[in-house]
Design a protein around this motif. Structure first.
Motif, PDB file in Angstrom:
ATOM      1  N   MET A  24       0.767  -1.309  -0.343  1.00  0.00           N
ATOM      2  CA  MET A  24       0.107   0.237  -0.043  1.00  0.00           C
ATOM      3  C   MET A  24       0.837   1.856   0.045  1.00  0.00           C
ATOM      4  O   MET A  24       0.479   2.700  -0.452  1.00  0.00           O
ATOM      5  N   ARG A  25       1.797   1.225   0.895  1.00  0.00           N
ATOM      6  CA  ARG A  25       2.195   2.312   1.086  1.00  0.00           C
ATOM      7  C   ARG A  25       3.776   2.128  -0.630  1.00  0.00           C
ATOM      8  O   ARG A  25       3.332   4.046  -0.518  1.00  0.00           O
ATOM      9  N   GLU A  26       4.148   1.588  -1.197  1.00  0.00           N
ATOM     10  CA  GLU A  26       4.116   1.654  -2.400  1.00  0.00           C
ATOM     11  C   GLU A  26       3.467   1.684  -3.222  1.00  0.00           C
ATOM     12  O   GLU A  26       3.886   2.761  -4.738  1.00  0.00           O
ATOM     13  N   VAL A  27       1.978   2.162  -3.333  1.00  0.00           N
ATOM     14  CA  VAL A  27       0.982   2.995  -4.157  1.00  0.00           C
ATOM     15  C   VAL A  27       0.842   4.088  -3.925  1.00  0.00           C
ATOM     16  O   VAL A  27       0.745   4.794  -4.965  1.00  0.00           O
ATOM     17  N   LEU A  28       1.526   4.578  -2.845  1.00  0.00           N
ATOM     18  CA  LEU A  28       0.585   6.145  -2.650  1.00  0.00           C
ATOM     19  C   LEU A  28       0.703   7.290  -3.369  1.00  0.00           C
ATOM     20  O   LEU A  28       0.829   7.786  -3.944  1.00  0.00           O
ATOM     21  N   PRO A  29       2.878   7.419  -4.346  1.00  0.00           N
ATOM     22  CA  PRO A  29       3.834   7.824  -5.095  1.00  0.00           C
ATOM     23  C   PRO A  29       2.696   8.159  -6.306  1.00  0.00           C
ATOM     24  O   PRO A  29       2.629   9.189  -6.587  1.00  0.00           O
ATOM     25  N   LEU A  30       2.838   6.478  -6.028  1.00  0.00           N
ATOM     26  CA  LEU A  30       1.877   6.447  -7.427  1.00  0.00           C
ATOM     27  C   LEU A  30       0.454   7.145  -7.484  1.00  0.00           C
ATOM     28  O   LEU A  30       0.084   7.791  -8.907  1.00  0.00           O
ATOM     29  N   LEU A  31      -0.713   7.270  -6.566  1.00  0.00           N
ATOM     30  CA  LEU A  31      -1.612   7.539  -6.537  1.00  0.00           C
ATOM     31  C   LEU A  31      -1.646   9.387  -7.006  1.00  0.00           C
ATOM     32  O   LEU A  31      -1.868  10.075  -7.799  1.00  0.00           O
ATOM     33  N   ASP A  32      -0.285   9.947  -6.106  1.00  0.00           N
ATOM     34  CA  ASP A  32       0.056  10.718  -5.633  1.00  0.00           C
ATOM     35  C   ASP A  32       0.065  11.942  -6.983  1.00  0.00           C
ATOM     36  O   ASP A  32       0.350  12.560  -7.381  1.00  0.00           O
ATOM     37  N   ASP A  33       1.134  11.249  -7.968  1.00  0.00           N
ATOM     38  CA  ASP A  33       1.540  11.233  -9.535  1.00  0.00           C
ATOM     39  C   ASP A  33       0.676  11.464 -10.195  1.00  0.00           C
ATOM     40  O   ASP A  33       0.588  12.884 -11.465  1.00  0.00           O
ATOM     41  N   LEU A  34      -0.412  10.449 -10.052  1.00  0.00           N
ATOM     42  CA  LEU A  34      -2.167  10.835 -11.008  1.00  0.00           C
ATOM     43  C   LEU A  34      -2.832  12.341 -10.305  1.00  0.00           C
ATOM     44  O   LEU A  34      -3.795  12.015 -11.360  1.00  0.00           O
ATOM     45  N   ARG A  35      -2.614  12.101  -9.291  1.00  0.00           N
ATOM     46  CA  ARG A  35      -3.162  13.714  -9.060  1.00  0.00           C
ATOM     47  C   ARG A  35      -5.000  12.678  -8.655  1.00  0.00           C
ATOM     48  O   ARG A  35      -5.990  13.362  -7.741  1.00  0.00           O
ATOM     49  N   GLU A  36      -4.220  12.346  -7.943  1.00  0.00           N
ATOM     50  CA  GLU A  36      -5.436  10.642  -7.148  1.00  0.00           C
ATOM     51  C   GLU A  36      -5.768  11.420  -5.723  1.00  0.00           C
ATOM     52  O   GLU A  36      -5.877   9.785  -5.222  1.00  0.00           O
ATOM     53  N   ASP A  37      -6.038  12.349  -5.588  1.00  0.00           N
ATOM     54  CA  ASP A  37      -6.055  13.056  -3.862  1.00  0.00           C
ATOM     55  C   ASP A  37      -7.283  11.734  -3.334  1.00  0.00           C
ATOM     56  O   ASP A  37      -6.451  11.573  -2.131  1.00  0.00           O
ATOM     57  N   ILE A  38      -8.458  11.674  -3.417  1.00  0.00           N
ATOM     58  CA  ILE A  38      -9.089  10.902  -2.745  1.00  0.00           C
ATOM     59  C   ILE A  38      -9.033   9.261  -2.486  1.00  0.00           C
ATOM     60  O   ILE A  38      -9.045   9.129  -1.162  1.00  0.00           O
ATOM     61  N   ALA A  39      -8.399   9.472  -3.747  1.00  0.00           N
ATOM     62  CA  ALA A  39      -7.729   7.569  -3.541  1.00  0.00           C
ATOM     63  C   ALA A  39      -6.979   7.694  -2.516  1.00  0.00           C
ATOM     64  O   ALA A  39      -6.646   6.778  -2.105  1.00  0.00           O
ATOM     65  N   ALA A  40      -5.587   8.375  -2.562  1.00  0.00           N
ATOM     66  CA  ALA A  40      -4.597   8.885  -1.857  1.00  0.00           C
ATOM     67  C   ALA A  40      -5.077   8.294  -0.413  1.00  0.00           C
ATOM     68  O   ALA A  40      -4.675   8.133   0.835  1.00  0.00           O
ATOM     69  N   ASN A  41      -6.059   9.640   0.348  1.00  0.00           N
ATOM     70  CA  ASN A  41      -6.509  10.456   1.080  1.00  0.00           C
ATOM     71  C   ASN A  41      -7.494   8.321   1.989  1.00  0.00           C
ATOM     72  O   ASN A  41      -7.376   7.984   2.563  1.00  0.00           O
ATOM     73  N   HIS A  42      -8.028   7.805   1.001  1.00  0.00           N
ATOM     74  CA  HIS A  42      -8.578   6.797   1.512  1.00  0.00           C
ATOM     75  C   HIS A  42      -7.572   5.785   1.929  1.00  0.00           C
ATOM     76  O   HIS A  42      -7.522   4.841   2.522  1.00  0.00           O
ATOM     77  N   LEU A  43      -5.975   5.606   0.670  1.00  0.00           N
ATOM     78  CA  LEU A  43      -5.981   4.423   0.840  1.00  0.00           C
ATOM     79  C   LEU A  43      -5.042   5.069   2.851  1.00  0.00           C
ATOM     80  O   LEU A  43      -4.357   3.725   3.181  1.00  0.00           O
ATOM     81  N   GLN A  44      -4.275   6.617   2.277  1.00  0.00           N
ATOM     82  CA  GLN A  44      -3.528   6.018   3.925  1.00  0.00           C
ATOM     83  C   GLN A  44      -4.759   6.652   5.528  1.00  0.00           C
ATOM     84  O   GLN A  44      -3.986   5.384   5.859  1.00  0.00           O
TER      85      GLN A  44
END
Length: 62
Positions: A24-44
């Motif tokens: 999950m931590r590896e995916v967070l930067p990918l979501l940030d790069d894609l500007r998927e803020d809502i998904a990144a917040n849910h994952l966090q």
């Protein structure tokens, strides 16, 4: 990597939990790069919940 986790149903739950957190931590930067803020917040929130060791339903009370 995921196949190895799926195929090893007997592995220690603590090891599987740690691996899930790493993935999950590896995916967070990918979501940030894609500007998927809502998904990144849910994952966090999911990561935080796993680290606290409580269920998502009880996350507010942990």
């Amino acid at each position: 990597m995921c196949d190895a986790v799926d195929n090893d149903r007997t592995s220690d739950p603590a090891v599987r939990r740690a691996l899930a957190i790493v993935l999950m931590r590896e995916v967070l930067p990918l979501l940030d790069d894609l500007r998927e803020d809502i998904a990144a917040n849910h994952l966090q929130m999911a990561i935080d919940t796993v680290l606290r060791g409580c269920s998502p339903q009880a996350a507010g009370s942990c």
